[in-house]
Design an enzyme around this catalytic site. Sequence first.
Site, PDB file in Angstrom:
ATOM      1  N   GLY A 180       0.868  -1.179   0.000  1.00  0.00           N
ATOM      2  CA  GLY A 180       0.000   0.000   0.000  1.00  0.00           C
ATOM      3  C   GLY A 180       0.902   1.226   0.000  1.00  0.00           C
ATOM      4  CB  ALA A 181       2.441   3.146  -2.594  1.00  0.00           C
ATOM      5  CB  VAL A 186      -0.858   4.709   6.355  1.00  0.00           C
ATOM      6  CG1 VAL A 186      -0.106   4.088   7.527  1.00  0.00           C
ATOM      7  CG2 VAL A 186      -2.049   5.495   6.868  1.00  0.00           C
ATOM      8  N   GLY A 187       1.119   4.048   3.973  1.00  0.00           N
ATOM      9  CA  GLY A 187       2.221   3.218   3.469  1.00  0.00           C
ATOM     10  C   GLY A 187       3.407   4.082   3.063  1.00  0.00           C
ATOM     11  NE  ARG A 223     -12.059   6.497  11.313  1.00  0.00           N
ATOM     12  CZ  ARG A 223     -12.427   6.666  12.564  1.00  0.00           C
ATOM     13  NH1 ARG A 223     -13.702   6.615  12.913  1.00  0.00           N
ATOM     14  NH2 ARG A 223     -11.515   6.845  13.519  1.00  0.00           N
ATOM     15  NE  ARG A 258      -9.499   3.681  13.981  1.00  0.00           N
ATOM     16  CZ  ARG A 258      -9.839   4.501  14.967  1.00  0.00           C
ATOM     17  NH1 ARG A 258     -10.976   4.342  15.611  1.00  0.00           N
ATOM     18  NH2 ARG A 258      -9.025   5.476  15.333  1.00  0.00           N
ATOM     19  NE  ARG A 263      -4.061   9.686  16.390  1.00  0.00           N
ATOM     20  CZ  ARG A 263      -4.684   8.953  15.482  1.00  0.00           C
ATOM     21  NH1 ARG A 263      -5.546   8.021  15.842  1.00  0.00           N
ATOM     22  NH2 ARG A 263      -4.459   9.154  14.193  1.00  0.00           N
ATOM     23  CG  HIS A 298      -6.850   1.196  16.282  1.00  0.00           C
ATOM     24  ND1 HIS A 298      -6.364   2.343  16.862  1.00  0.00           N
ATOM     25  CD2 HIS A 298      -6.925   1.468  14.950  1.00  0.00           C
ATOM     26  CE1 HIS A 298      -6.153   3.252  15.935  1.00  0.00           C
ATOM     27  NE2 HIS A 298      -6.492   2.754  14.760  1.00  0.00           N
TER      28      HIS A 298
HETATM   29  N1  LIG Z   1      -4.042   0.838  12.447  1.00  0.00           N
HETATM   30  C1  LIG Z   1      -3.947   2.156  12.447  1.00  0.00           C
HETATM   31  O1  LIG Z   1      -3.576   2.756  13.452  1.00  0.00           O
HETATM   32  C2  LIG Z   1      -4.237   2.922  11.189  1.00  0.00           C
HETATM   33  C3  LIG Z   1      -3.856   4.267  11.058  1.00  0.00           C
HETATM   34  C4  LIG Z   1      -4.138   4.937   9.866  1.00  0.00           C
HETATM   35  C5  LIG Z   1      -4.769   4.276   8.815  1.00  0.00           C
HETATM   36  N2  LIG Z   1      -5.121   2.981   8.984  1.00  0.00           N
HETATM   37  C6  LIG Z   1      -5.740   2.217   7.896  1.00  0.00           C
HETATM   38  O2  LIG Z   1      -4.737   1.981   6.909  1.00  0.00           O
HETATM   39  C7  LIG Z   1      -5.361   1.781   5.646  1.00  0.00           C
HETATM   40  C8  LIG Z   1      -4.695   2.668   4.598  1.00  0.00           C
HETATM   41  O3  LIG Z   1      -4.956   4.019   4.852  1.00  0.00           O
HETATM   42  P1  LIG Z   1      -4.405   5.146   3.847  1.00  0.00           P
HETATM   43  O4  LIG Z   1      -4.800   6.452   4.407  1.00  0.00           O
HETATM   44  O5  LIG Z   1      -2.960   4.879   3.547  1.00  0.00           O
HETATM   45  O6  LIG Z   1      -5.274   4.829   2.536  1.00  0.00           O
HETATM   46  P2  LIG Z   1      -4.907   5.202   1.025  1.00  0.00           P
HETATM   47  O7  LIG Z   1      -6.149   5.087   0.242  1.00  0.00           O
HETATM   48  O8  LIG Z   1      -4.152   6.478   0.975  1.00  0.00           O
HETATM   49  O9  LIG Z   1      -3.899   4.045   0.592  1.00  0.00           O
HETATM   50  C9  LIG Z   1      -4.274   2.707   0.469  1.00  0.00           C
HETATM   51  C10 LIG Z   1      -3.498   2.122  -0.689  1.00  0.00           C
HETATM   52  O10 LIG Z   1      -3.763   0.710  -0.728  1.00  0.00           O
HETATM   53  C11 LIG Z   1      -3.686   0.339  -2.097  1.00  0.00           C
HETATM   54  N3  LIG Z   1      -4.286  -0.970  -2.300  1.00  0.00           N
HETATM   55  C12 LIG Z   1      -5.601  -1.306  -2.329  1.00  0.00           C
HETATM   56  N4  LIG Z   1      -5.732  -2.626  -2.561  1.00  0.00           N
HETATM   57  C13 LIG Z   1      -4.490  -3.135  -2.657  1.00  0.00           C
HETATM   58  C14 LIG Z   1      -3.963  -4.428  -2.863  1.00  0.00           C
HETATM   59  N5  LIG Z   1      -4.757  -5.497  -3.014  1.00  0.00           N
HETATM   60  N6  LIG Z   1      -2.627  -4.586  -2.916  1.00  0.00           N
HETATM   61  C15 LIG Z   1      -1.805  -3.527  -2.768  1.00  0.00           C
HETATM   62  N7  LIG Z   1      -2.235  -2.268  -2.563  1.00  0.00           N
HETATM   63  C16 LIG Z   1      -3.563  -2.083  -2.511  1.00  0.00           C
HETATM   64  C17 LIG Z   1      -4.429   1.471  -2.819  1.00  0.00           C
HETATM   65  O11 LIG Z   1      -4.134   1.495  -4.196  1.00  0.00           O
HETATM   66  C18 LIG Z   1      -3.904   2.686  -2.053  1.00  0.00           C
HETATM   67  O12 LIG Z   1      -2.778   3.264  -2.695  1.00  0.00           O
HETATM   68  C19 LIG Z   1      -6.851   2.085   5.877  1.00  0.00           C
HETATM   69  O13 LIG Z   1      -7.569   0.884   6.043  1.00  0.00           O
HETATM   70  C20 LIG Z   1      -6.863   2.898   7.142  1.00  0.00           C
HETATM   71  O14 LIG Z   1      -8.080   2.825   7.826  1.00  0.00           O
HETATM   72  C21 LIG Z   1      -4.887   2.304  10.139  1.00  0.00           C
HETATM   73  O1  LIG Z   2      -9.034   6.854  12.201  1.00  0.00           O
HETATM   74  C1  LIG Z   2      -8.860   6.062  11.296  1.00  0.00           C
HETATM   75  O2  LIG Z   2      -9.779   5.574  10.630  1.00  0.00           O
HETATM   76  C2  LIG Z   2      -7.462   5.691  10.888  1.00  0.00           C
HETATM   77  C3  LIG Z   2      -6.625   5.183  12.012  1.00  0.00           C
HETATM   78  O3  LIG Z   2      -7.168   4.050  12.602  1.00  0.00           O
HETATM   79  C4  LIG Z   2      -6.296   6.250  13.017  1.00  0.00           C
HETATM   80  O4  LIG Z   2      -6.531   6.042  14.210  1.00  0.00           O
HETATM   81  O5  LIG Z   2      -5.773   7.305  12.611  1.00  0.00           O
END
Ligand SMILES: NC(=O)c1ccc[n+]([C@@H]2O[C@H](COP(=O)([O-])OP(=O)(O)OC[C@H]3O[C@@H](n4cnc5c(N)ncnc54)[C@H](O)[C@@H]3O)[C@@H](O)[C@H]2O)c1
Ligand SMILES: O=C(O)C[C@H](O)C(=O)O
Length: 314
Positions: free
Chosen positions: A7-8, A11-12, A82, A88, A151, A175
Amino acid sequence: MKVTVVGAGAVGATTADNLVRRNIAEEIVLLDIKEGFAEGKAQDMMQTSALLGFDSKITGVTNDYLATAGSTVAVITSGIPRKPGMTREELIGTNANIVKTVVENLIQHSPDIIILIVSNPMDTMTYLALKSSGLPKNRIIGMGGALDSARFKYQISDKLNASANDLNAIVIGGHGDTTMIPLIKHATWNSIAVSSFLTEEEEAEIVKKTMVGGATLTALIGTSAWYAPGAAAAAMVESIVRDQNRLFTASVYLEGEFGQEDINIGVPVIINNKGWDRIVPLELSDEEQKLFDASADAVRKMNDVLFDEGVLKR
Ligand SMILES: NC(=O)c1ccc[n+]([C@@H]2O[C@H](COP(=O)([O-])OP(=O)(O)OC[C@H]3O[C@@H](n4cnc5c(N)ncnc54)[C@H](O)[C@@H]3O)[C@@H](O)[C@H]2O)c1
Ligand SMILES: O=C(O)C[C@H](O)C(=O)O
């Protein structure tokens, strides 16, 4: 040492940026399903090396898992984030299949890999990764508590006008907006209980703001946050690749610890080159244990969706 980030997106890419600029791994592979997207982000980051002075190398690939072969760690951030007003948990329908497929692909080329799950709903995605892969439990870790604890420290530091670096404070549980448990009565300011500086109302405000930290940022930005999530994921990767034995709260598989079993949920753990090495015991008050049990019930309900939808078999 090779680290893969799947995932680029927001977050990635931020995780990868933290890893390269701090030389945490010699080789980083950034993978996305969107044609050319990871390649572009990786090139952009490589072009900062002459300015920032790092030696790590980052390569971007489009869904090419062969390039990830031999990775020590993978961070899974693929999936949808989201939008304002969503929880979430509403992401499960799309993200479960993405996470399951990504895990299968990673293991095929890196059988000894340690996997850090970021995609939401994170505790359930971590449980899915563990159950669908059959990997040893210590090699599947969910990132949520590290972010929530950062946080929490930010909110305490803001209220006390103190440096967040002088604070010790953790968030356990799921979470989720209603499932996380900021342990305010355990929090200290260089060993002094923060409670001694705060009223009950101030403590309640800090706890509330911490719990809705992700939702607050989502409402402000229009999508969910990435700077602190990326920094938290990179810090956990660092503890793995540098065998630092750092203590984070992370979503790990419980088999009776904290009174719960067959669930991935946030508890304090030591992170080192084995993945999560051991759970750190923590005495909870009756009230805290009740909150933890309720949090586990809510996470378990989400896990049930995986079985109901046929993503996992009982
Ligand atoms: N656990 C945590 O604390 C936390 C914190 C922030 C975000 N998140 C979660 O992380 C995820 C990503 O968030 P984001 O803001 O980076 O989203 P984003 O949309 O910016 O990036 C997600 C990327 O995943 C790619 N993707 C989708 N399907 C794929 C696959 N099968 N293989 C490879 N890549 C694929 C998309 O093309 C996209 O570039 C979300 O589910 C978000 O809720 C979790
Ligand atoms: O809030 C979200 O949906 C993304 C992530 O889990 C966060 O806590 O920032």
